[in-house]
Motif scaffolding. Structure first.
Motif, mmCIF file in Angstrom:
data_model
loop_
_atom_site.group_PDB
_atom_site.id
_atom_site.type_symbol
_atom_site.label_atom_id
_atom_site.label_comp_id
_atom_site.label_asym_id
_atom_site.label_seq_id
_atom_site.Cartn_x
_atom_site.Cartn_y
_atom_site.Cartn_z
ATOM 1 N N UNK A 1 0.837 -1.197 0.000
ATOM 2 C CA UNK A 1 0.000 0.000 0.000
ATOM 3 C C UNK A 1 0.875 1.251 0.000
ATOM 4 N N UNK A 2 0.339 2.314 -0.621
ATOM 5 C CA UNK A 2 1.038 3.601 -0.697
ATOM 6 C C UNK A 2 0.042 4.712 -0.357
ATOM 7 N N UNK A 3 -0.643 4.564 0.770
ATOM 8 C CA UNK A 3 -1.680 5.522 1.156
ATOM 9 C C UNK A 3 -1.081 6.758 1.814
ATOM 10 N N UNK A 4 -1.891 7.801 1.898
ATOM 11 C CA UNK A 4 -1.500 9.029 2.613
ATOM 12 C C UNK A 4 -1.948 8.999 4.062
ATOM 13 N N UNK A 5 -2.476 7.885 4.512
ATOM 14 C CA UNK A 5 -2.996 7.733 5.872
ATOM 15 C C UNK A 5 -2.646 6.331 6.355
ATOM 16 N N UNK A 6 -2.593 6.167 7.664
ATOM 17 C CA UNK A 6 -2.205 4.885 8.251
ATOM 18 C C UNK A 6 -3.372 3.902 8.301
ATOM 19 N N UNK A 7 -3.050 2.644 8.174
ATOM 20 C CA UNK A 7 -4.026 1.570 8.345
ATOM 21 C C UNK A 7 -4.339 1.435 9.831
ATOM 22 N N UNK A 8 -5.621 1.155 10.153
ATOM 23 C CA UNK A 8 -6.079 1.211 11.539
ATOM 24 C C UNK A 8 -6.385 -0.143 12.165
ATOM 25 N N UNK A 9 -6.284 -1.225 11.414
ATOM 26 C CA UNK A 9 -6.641 -2.521 11.985
ATOM 27 C C UNK A 9 -6.082 -3.672 11.176
ATOM 28 N N UNK A 10 -6.453 -4.911 11.533
ATOM 29 C CA UNK A 10 -5.924 -6.094 10.860
ATOM 30 C C UNK A 10 -6.273 -6.136 9.379
ATOM 31 N N UNK A 11 -5.485 -6.900 8.620
ATOM 32 C CA UNK A 11 -5.700 -7.046 7.181
ATOM 33 C C UNK A 11 -6.197 -8.454 6.865
ATOM 34 N N UNK A 12 -6.863 -8.578 5.726
ATOM 35 C CA UNK A 12 -7.256 -9.880 5.183
ATOM 36 C C UNK A 12 -7.065 -9.869 3.673
ATOM 37 N N UNK A 13 -6.910 -11.051 3.103
ATOM 38 C CA UNK A 13 -6.619 -11.193 1.674
ATOM 39 C C UNK A 13 -7.796 -11.861 0.978
#
Length: 432
Positions: free
Chosen positions: A348-360
Motif C-alpha cells: 500500500x502507498x496511502x497518505x494515511x495509516x491503516x487502523x486494523x488487521x488485514x485480510x486477503x
C-alpha cells in the motif's frame, strides 16, 4: 470494485466479529460473540451467528454461571470445510480469585447443528505429571488451516506464570502453538481446571527470557497465520505443506525489542519430542517444540513490524506474507515478503495509516482493511487503493477488520450504531 453496504444486525447488544474466518463455508452464516467493546471476553457469555441474507440470528452457545470474572467466550471462527465454530472459552471454574485471563482459557467448538453442546478441542493439564499433547495454560486467537484439519493459536503458560511469582528469572512468555486431530485424555482434578481434548497440541515457537541482542532469539511469538492454503513452495521446488508465519520479538544491538517476521515449518507429526525435551515441559520448564519443527527469521529490518495489532496473513498460494510497518513518512502501510525470505515489497502507498488487521481476498488479488474511517481494499499487484464505504466521523467509523466471504463476493465489518442513549456494535456487509 462496486459493493452495496447493508446493516445486518440491529439488536441492542454487541455483535463482535473476529479478525478473520467469520463466514461459514457456504457463506450463508456469519459467526460473532456478543461483546460490546474490544476487550471484555471474560464478561461475555454468548456466541451467535447471523444469516448473511436474511438477518436471522441463531444462538450457538452460552456459558454457565457467567459472572464478571468469567468464564467468558469470544473470538469465534468458522471452519473452512464444515459447519463447526471454534472460539475462546474461559476456564469453567472462573471466580474472583481465579478470573478469566491469558493463562486461563481454552478452545471450544460447536457444530451448528448441535448448538449448546461444547466440544473441548485442546486438552489442558496444569497439575504434574503433565500430559504430552495437553498444554498447561491459556490458548486464544484460534485459526483454522486451509484444509480445516489443524488449528493454530497463541499460548500463555499457567505453570510458568505461577513460577514467575517466586522466581524473578522466569517469565510467562507468549508463544505460538498448533493442534492436530488426536484425542488427549488428562487426569481429572475435580475443579474443572483440567479438561480432555479432541486435538493434540504442541508449541511450535521457541522463546527465551533473555534473547541475545542482535541475535535471532525471541522473547515473544505472537499473532500468527497459516502460510497458504496448502503451504508454500521452497526454492528447491519442494512443498512445505504446513507452516506458520508469526511475529517474533527480538532484541536489537541496543537491546531494544523489535518485532520481525518468522516462519515455523511444521512436520505432519507433532507428537514426537526431541530427546531430553518433553513436549509437555516440566514443573520448572515450559513446553518444548516437537522434532523437525524449523524456526526461521525472515525479515531483518531497522524498525520492525509496526502499527495496530494485526495477525500475519499470507496469500492463498503461499507466496507472500503480509505485515505492517511504517514507511519513510511514518505512515503505517502493508508490506510483503516471501516465506523463503528475500526482498521486502511495499503493497500500500496511502497518505494515511491503516487502523486494523488485514485480510486477503480468496483470489489473492486484494488486501482489505480499515483506514481513514472507511473500508478499503488495495490491489496486491497494482497497489491501487479503493475506498469502499463513505468516510465517517471518528465515532461512527468502521473498526477492527474487514473480512472476506469465502467466495470473495462480500466483506463483513463492525461499526457502532446508536440506539436510544447507547451505542451497540453491529455487523455490516458489503456485497457485490
Amino acid at each position: 470494485m462496486h459493493f452495496t453496504e447493508m446493516q445486518l444486525t440491529h439488536d441492542s447488544y454487541g455483535h463482535f466479529l473476529n479478525s478473520t474466518q467469520v463466514f461459514s463455508p457456504d457463506d450463508e452464516w456469519i459467526v460473532y460473540d456478543t461483546r460490546n467493546d474490544d476487550g471484555g471476553i471474560g464478561v461475555t457469555g454468548s456466541i451467535e451467528m447471523v444469516n448473511a441474507k436474511t438477518g436471522e440470528i441463531r444462538p450457538l452457545y452460552r456459558t454457565q454461571n457467567q459472572t464478571q470474572y468469567g468464564p467468558g467466550v469470544g473470538a469465534a471462527t468458522f471452519s473452512p470445510v464444515d459447519q463447526t465454530v471454534l472460539f475462546i472459552h474461559g476456564i469453567r471454574n472462573a471466580s474472583q480469585n481465579n478470573p478469566y485471563g491469558f493463562t486461563r482459557r481454552t478452545g471450544v467448538a460447536i457444530h451448528t447443528g448441535k448448538p449448546f453442546e461444547p466440544v473441548f478441542m485442546d486438552a489442558r493439564n496444569i497439575i504434574p505429571p503433565f500430559t504430552p499433547g495437553a498444554l498447561r495454560g491459556g490458548t486464544h486467537a484460534h485459526t483454522w488451516s486451509g484444509d480445516g484439519q489443524w488449528i493454530s493459536f497463541t499460548y500463555n503458560d499457567y505453570v510458568m506464570e505461577q513460577l514467575s511469582k517466586t522466581d524473578p528469572a522466569v517469565k510467562d512468555l507468549r508463544t505460538i502453538a498448533v493442534m492436530m486431530p488426536k484425542k488427549v485424555t488428562v487426569p481429572g482434578d475435580g475443579t474443572m481446571e483440567n479438561n480432555n481434548g479432541e486435538y493434540f497440541s504442541a508449541v511450535v515457537a521457541k522463546v527465551t527470557e533473555n534473547p541475545k541482542p542482535g541475535s535471532d532469539e525471541i522473547e515473544k511469538a505472537f499473532d500468527e497465520g497459516w502460510i497458504g492454503k496448502k503451504g508454500y513452495q521452497k526454492p528447491d521446488g519442494s512443498w512445505q505443506h504446513r507452516a506458520i508465519a508469526f511475529q517474533g520479538n527480538v532484541r536489537d544491538e541496543k537491546n531494544e525489542p523489535v518485532a520481525e517476521v518468522f516462519v515455523a515449518d511444521i512436520p505432519d507429526d507433532i507428537t514426537r519430542p526431541s530427546p531430553g525435551s518433553p513436549l509437555e515441559g516440566t514443573a520448572s520448564t515450559r513446553p518444548n517444540i516437537p522434532q523437525e519443527v524449523l524456526q526461521r527469521r525472515i525479515t531483518y529490518t531497522q524498525h520492525g513490524i509496526q502499527g495496530p495489532r494485526h495477525w500475519l496473513r499470507t496469500t492463498f498460494d503461499g507466496t507472500l506474507i503480509l505485515f505492517m510497518a511504517k514507511d519513510a513518512k511514518g505512515i503505517v502501510q502493508v508490506f510483503g515478503v516471501s516465506p523463503n525470505g528475500g526482498a521486502i515489497s511495499q503493497i500500500t502507498f496511502n497518505d494515511f495509516s491503516i487502523r486494523g488487521p488485514v485480510n486477503i481476498s480468496p483470489d489473492d488479488a486484494y488486501v482489505s482493511y480499515i483506514a481513514d474511517n472507511s473500508v478499503y481494499v488495495t490491489g496486491i499487484k497494482n497497489h491501487l487503493s479503493e475506498r469502499l464505504t463513505p468516510r465517517r466521523s471518528d465515532e461512527d467509523a468502521p473498526f477492527g477488520a474487514a473480512i472476506w466471504s469465502n467466495n470473495g463476493e462480500a466483506l463483513a465489518f463492525n461499526r457502532r450504531v446508536k440506539k436510544g442513549a447507547q451505542k451497540y456494535i453491529q455487523i455490516f456487509l458489503l456485497k457485490k
